[in-house]
Design an enzyme around this catalytic site. Structure first.
Site, short mmCIF file in Angstrom:
data_model
loop_
_atom_site.label_atom_id
_atom_site.label_comp_id
_atom_site.label_asym_id
_atom_site.label_seq_id
_atom_site.Cartn_x
_atom_site.Cartn_y
_atom_site.Cartn_z
N HIS A 21 0.84 -1.17 0.09
CA HIS A 21 0.07 0.10 0.07
C HIS A 21 0.90 1.39 0.13
O HIS A 21 0.42 2.18 -0.90
CB HIS A 21 -0.86 0.06 1.16
CG HIS A 21 -1.93 -1.06 1.34
ND1 HIS A 21 -2.07 -1.88 2.64
CD2 HIS A 21 -2.91 -1.55 0.65
CE1 HIS A 21 -3.09 -2.60 2.36
NE2 HIS A 21 -3.52 -2.28 1.08
N LYS A 45 -16.87 -7.67 11.54
CA LYS A 45 -16.42 -8.12 12.82
C LYS A 45 -14.95 -8.48 12.82
O LYS A 45 -14.28 -9.01 13.69
CB LYS A 45 -17.25 -9.11 13.53
CG LYS A 45 -18.54 -8.67 13.87
CD LYS A 45 -19.25 -9.66 15.00
CE LYS A 45 -20.53 -8.90 15.36
NZ LYS A 45 -21.82 -9.54 14.89
N ARG A 94 -1.91 -6.25 -8.08
CA ARG A 94 -0.67 -7.13 -7.85
C ARG A 94 -0.32 -8.14 -8.85
O ARG A 94 0.84 -8.61 -9.09
CB ARG A 94 -0.61 -7.65 -6.56
CG ARG A 94 -0.86 -6.78 -5.14
CD ARG A 94 -1.11 -7.26 -4.14
NE ARG A 94 -2.61 -7.69 -4.37
CZ ARG A 94 -3.56 -8.00 -3.15
NH1 ARG A 94 -2.94 -8.39 -1.94
NH2 ARG A 94 -4.69 -8.45 -3.25
N SER A 132 -2.89 -7.69 3.43
CA SER A 132 -3.13 -7.52 4.85
C SER A 132 -3.62 -8.93 5.57
O SER A 132 -3.23 -9.05 6.78
CB SER A 132 -4.39 -6.50 5.08
OG SER A 132 -4.11 -5.18 4.52
#
Ligand code: PNS
Length: 170
Positions: A21, A45, A94, A132
């Site tokens: 990023h 969540k 990517r 991530s």
């Protein structure tokens, strides 16, 4: 007559931000005079960091870089673009595996707002496998992500998982 430079938004979940990023933000800032990093305030969540925590972490990374602004948004991305008066959406590409999802999003965003133009940037090869999700998994299992996320983010990640595995005792 000179055209005004368009504002660019780099949207994402950034849970957490990683070096892929950061690389895309740097590239975007070389092309556009002002880049807004837009953190999606998803209510998932599964998110490790709250939108406020992500905002804080990313803002600290870019303190002293006025050309890079960090904001949270909710709802449709194209509404956020209108709100901040931007027309460009930056996305990182990517690998081929990103293509279908990114292509669909770019076309949907253009359908929703014909002035929205998506610009795809490719990160440095060494970051093309980074996500991530993988970063979180590695830290959760005790692996080292030095060099894959900015140092302050690594510290936050480790603290978060340490807290999860060793809850404070009374
Ligand atoms: O980092 P991510 O999770 O791949 O980013 C996805 C993001 C935030 C760009 C996308 O989910 C998004 O734009 N969400 C906002 C809601 C929206 O506008 N949906 C329609 C897009 S086609």
């Amino acid at each position: 007559m000179q055209r005004p430079s368009p504002l660019a938004v780099y949207p994402g979940s950034f849970d957490p931000i990683h070096m892929g990023h950061v690389d895309i933000i740097d590239r975007a800032a070389q092309i556009f005079p002002h880049v807004i990093v837009g953190i999606l305030e998803n209510t998932s969540k599964d998110a490790l960091f709250t939108p406020a925590e992500r905002l804080d972490m990313i803002s600290q990374l870019y303190a002293g870089r006025p050309e890079i602004e960090v904001r949270c948004f909710s709802g449709l991305l194209v509404r956020f673009l209108t709100e901040v008066n931007a027309t460009i959406i930056i996305r990182g590409m990517r690998a081929v595996s990103d293509f279908e999802y990114e292509f669909q999003m770019a076309l949907m965003n253009r359908r929703l707002s014909p002035s929205a133009e998506t610009v795809f940037l490719t990160p440095k090869e060494e970051y093309t496998y980074l996500s991530s999700r993988l970063v979180k998994e590695v830290v959760a299992l005790g692996g080292d992500v030095s060099g894959l996320v900015p140092e302050p983010v690594r510290a936050h990640l480790e603290a978060r998982y340490r807290k999860a595995t060793h809850p404070p005792t009374r």
